[in-house]
Design a protein around this motif. Structure first.
Motif, PDB file in Angstrom:
ATOM      1  N   TRP A 193      79.902  95.632 -10.459  1.00  0.00           N
ATOM      2  CA  TRP A 193      79.803  96.671 -11.487  1.00  0.00           C
ATOM      3  C   TRP A 193      80.204  96.094 -12.834  1.00  0.00           C
ATOM      4  CZ3 TRP A 193      77.448 101.107 -10.548  1.00  0.00           C
ATOM      5  CH2 TRP A 193      77.367 101.561  -9.230  1.00  0.00           C
ATOM      6  N   GLY A 194      79.461  96.453 -13.867  1.00  0.00           N
ATOM      7  CA  GLY A 194      79.850  96.072 -15.219  1.00  0.00           C
ATOM      8  C   GLY A 194      81.161  96.731 -15.581  1.00  0.00           C
ATOM      9  N   ARG A 195      81.938  96.057 -16.426  1.00  0.00           N
ATOM     10  CA  ARG A 195      83.271  96.576 -16.773  1.00  0.00           C
ATOM     11  C   ARG A 195      83.242  97.593 -17.915  1.00  0.00           C
ATOM     12  NH1 ARG A 195      86.972  92.445 -15.327  1.00  0.00           N
ATOM     13  NH2 ARG A 195      86.479  91.987 -13.145  1.00  0.00           N
ATOM     14  N   PHE A 196      82.039  97.897 -18.442  1.00  0.00           N
ATOM     15  CA  PHE A 196      81.949  98.881 -19.516  1.00  0.00           C
ATOM     16  C   PHE A 196      80.898  99.925 -19.166  1.00  0.00           C
ATOM     17  CE2 PHE A 196      84.144  95.654 -21.902  1.00  0.00           C
ATOM     18  CZ  PHE A 196      84.914  96.379 -22.795  1.00  0.00           C
ATOM     19  N   PRO A 197      81.144 101.182 -19.509  1.00  0.00           N
ATOM     20  CA  PRO A 197      80.101 102.198 -19.328  1.00  0.00           C
ATOM     21  C   PRO A 197      79.016 102.024 -20.380  1.00  0.00           C
ATOM     22  CG  PRO A 197      81.970 103.150 -20.483  1.00  0.00           C
ATOM     23  CD  PRO A 197      82.352 101.731 -20.140  1.00  0.00           C
ATOM     24  N   ALA A 198      77.901 102.697 -20.173  1.00  0.00           N
ATOM     25  CA  ALA A 198      76.807 102.691 -21.142  1.00  0.00           C
ATOM     26  C   ALA A 198      76.277 104.114 -21.250  1.00  0.00           C
ATOM     27  CB  ALA A 198      75.705 101.724 -20.701  1.00  0.00           C
ATOM     28  N   MET A 199      75.378 104.331 -22.206  1.00  0.00           N
ATOM     29  CA  MET A 199      74.696 105.608 -22.328  1.00  0.00           C
ATOM     30  C   MET A 199      73.257 105.423 -21.886  1.00  0.00           C
ATOM     31  SD  MET A 199      77.235 107.376 -23.401  1.00  0.00           S
ATOM     32  CE  MET A 199      76.343 108.937 -23.458  1.00  0.00           C
ATOM     33  N   GLU A 200      72.752 106.338 -21.104  1.00  0.00           N
ATOM     34  CA  GLU A 200      71.406 106.178 -20.548  1.00  0.00           C
ATOM     35  C   GLU A 200      70.354 106.084 -21.640  1.00  0.00           C
ATOM     36  OE1 GLU A 200      69.490 107.655 -16.552  1.00  0.00           O
ATOM     37  OE2 GLU A 200      69.520 109.299 -18.005  1.00  0.00           O
ATOM     38  N   ASP A 201      70.576 106.748 -22.767  1.00  0.00           N
ATOM     39  CA  ASP A 201      69.576 106.713 -23.841  1.00  0.00           C
ATOM     40  C   ASP A 201      69.769 105.534 -24.793  1.00  0.00           C
ATOM     41  OD1 ASP A 201      71.826 107.422 -25.292  1.00  0.00           O
ATOM     42  OD2 ASP A 201      71.074 109.397 -25.897  1.00  0.00           O
ATOM     43  N   GLY A 202      70.724 104.649 -24.494  1.00  0.00           N
ATOM     44  CA  GLY A 202      70.930 103.474 -25.330  1.00  0.00           C
ATOM     45  C   GLY A 202      71.825 103.696 -26.536  1.00  0.00           C
ATOM     46  N   SER A 203      72.342 104.886 -26.719  1.00  0.00           N
ATOM     47  CA  SER A 203      73.223 105.148 -27.860  1.00  0.00           C
ATOM     48  C   SER A 203      74.587 104.498 -27.635  1.00  0.00           C
ATOM     49  CB  SER A 203      73.370 106.662 -28.081  1.00  0.00           C
ATOM     50  OG  SER A 203      73.872 107.298 -26.925  1.00  0.00           O
TER      51      SER A 203
END
Length: 327
Positions: A193-203
């Motif tokens: 798992w990546g250690r940072f979250p992301a936003m599905e829309d790329g924001s």
């Protein structure tokens, strides 16, 4: 002595011609098992001094690990990525062998052993938390995966490494050791798992979910300063290539929703369950944060993260998978 005890090793390895070295393997008596743990802040942790692994090894963590195992199977559509069925196909006169690094509760190994009853599975971890009565084709062993493995050169068909990056300070060295024990054409499969979250829309996460961003920033810095652990999920393909021991390196990314914001019912249910797992992860990380530069803010960071994943739509976690063949 029970030959189904995971810490007792059958010297003839199920009657097959063994390619592994069994010298030095011993049974861990039931009464000695508590000596492998220590309690801090009301949580149970491993007591293996040389391992940097920071998370607890108690009931809440077992629930999280088993929950993630189910969710990952749904997310990637199987127990694994890559040509595993082809590799592990039954071959007359040959014993296939698979090593699972950082096996934890051993659930992946148990699921695989059911699907591939002709394959010999070895689950490796620093604490004895897997079942003491596994199937006939499973052996659970205690070992720090930062140290050399007991297996002989070219004796293993597949090495599986899921969510082990927090137990490793030098992933490159680990891959050289994996390359040593894999046979030619053997398979390495990684899932991190990546250690940072992301936003599905790329924001920008820092703008949309600032508390989640701050929580993972603090974890990254704490793990680096206190334990020498770096985030490596996206770097593993480059590490594999640099060893000169692997070919056919293939990568994928899977996005898991965190929360009940998806409109698709199946993804909404996955997001709900994944949020539960991430809340457990955040609470497990509280003790880690209290032992570092963010000690004074540990509670606020944890609660802030839980608030963001409970209220902000569009947060996803990224699962990085890699599989590669041994040259």
């Amino acid at each position: 002595m029970d030959d189904h005890d995971p810490y007792y090793y059958d010297s003839d390895d199920d009657g097959t011609a063994s390619d592994t070295s069994e010298e030095g393997l011993v049974e861990v008596p039931q009464d000695d098992i508590p000596g492998y743990f220590q309690e801090r802040d009301g949580r149970l942790f491993h007591s293996h001094g040389s391992s940097p692994y920071p998370l607890p090894v108690d009931a809440d963590e077992f629930h999280r690990q088993n929950g993630l195992n189910r969710l990952l199977r749904t997310l990637i559509g199987d127990l694994f990525v890559g040509p595993v069925r082809e590799l592990l196909a039954m071959s007359l006169g040959e014993q296939r062998r698979v090593v699972d690094l950082g096996t934890g509760t051993g659930q992946w190994v148990l699921d695989m052993a059911h699907e591939f009853p002709h394959v010999r599975f070895y689950g490796v971890d620093i604490v004895p938390i897997a079942t003491r009565y596994p199937p006939h084709n499973v052996l659970f062993e205690m070992h720090n995966i930062m140290e050399p493995f007991r297996y002989q050169d070219g004796s293993i068909d597949m090495v599986h490494a899921r969510s082990i990056s927090m137990a490793i300070q030098d992933y490159r060295a680990l891959l050289h050791e994996v390359g040593r024990i894999l046979r030619r054409g053997g398979l390495f499969v990684s899932c991190e798992w990546g250690r940072f979250p992301a936003m599905e829309d790329g924001s920008e996460v820092a703008i949309r979910a600032p508390r989640a961003h701050a929580f993972f920033n603090a974890i990254r810095d704490t793990l680096r300063v206190r334990r020498g652990i770096e985030p490596v999920a996206s770097d593993i393909p480059h590490f594999l290539e640099a060893t000169g021991q692997f070919t056919n390196i293939e990568t994928r990314r899977f996005l898991a929703p965190v929360g009940e914001w998806p409109t698709d019912p199946a993804r909404r249910e996955m997001g709900r369950e994944f949020r539960e797992m991430m809340i457990l992860y955040a609470r497990s990380m509280r003790a880690v944060l209290r032992d570092g530069p963010f000690a004074d803010y540990a509670d606020a960071l944890v609660e802030g993260y839980i608030r963001d994943i409970s209220t902000v739509s569009g947060i996803v976690s990224t699962c990085f998978t890699v599989h590669a063949r041994r040259i």
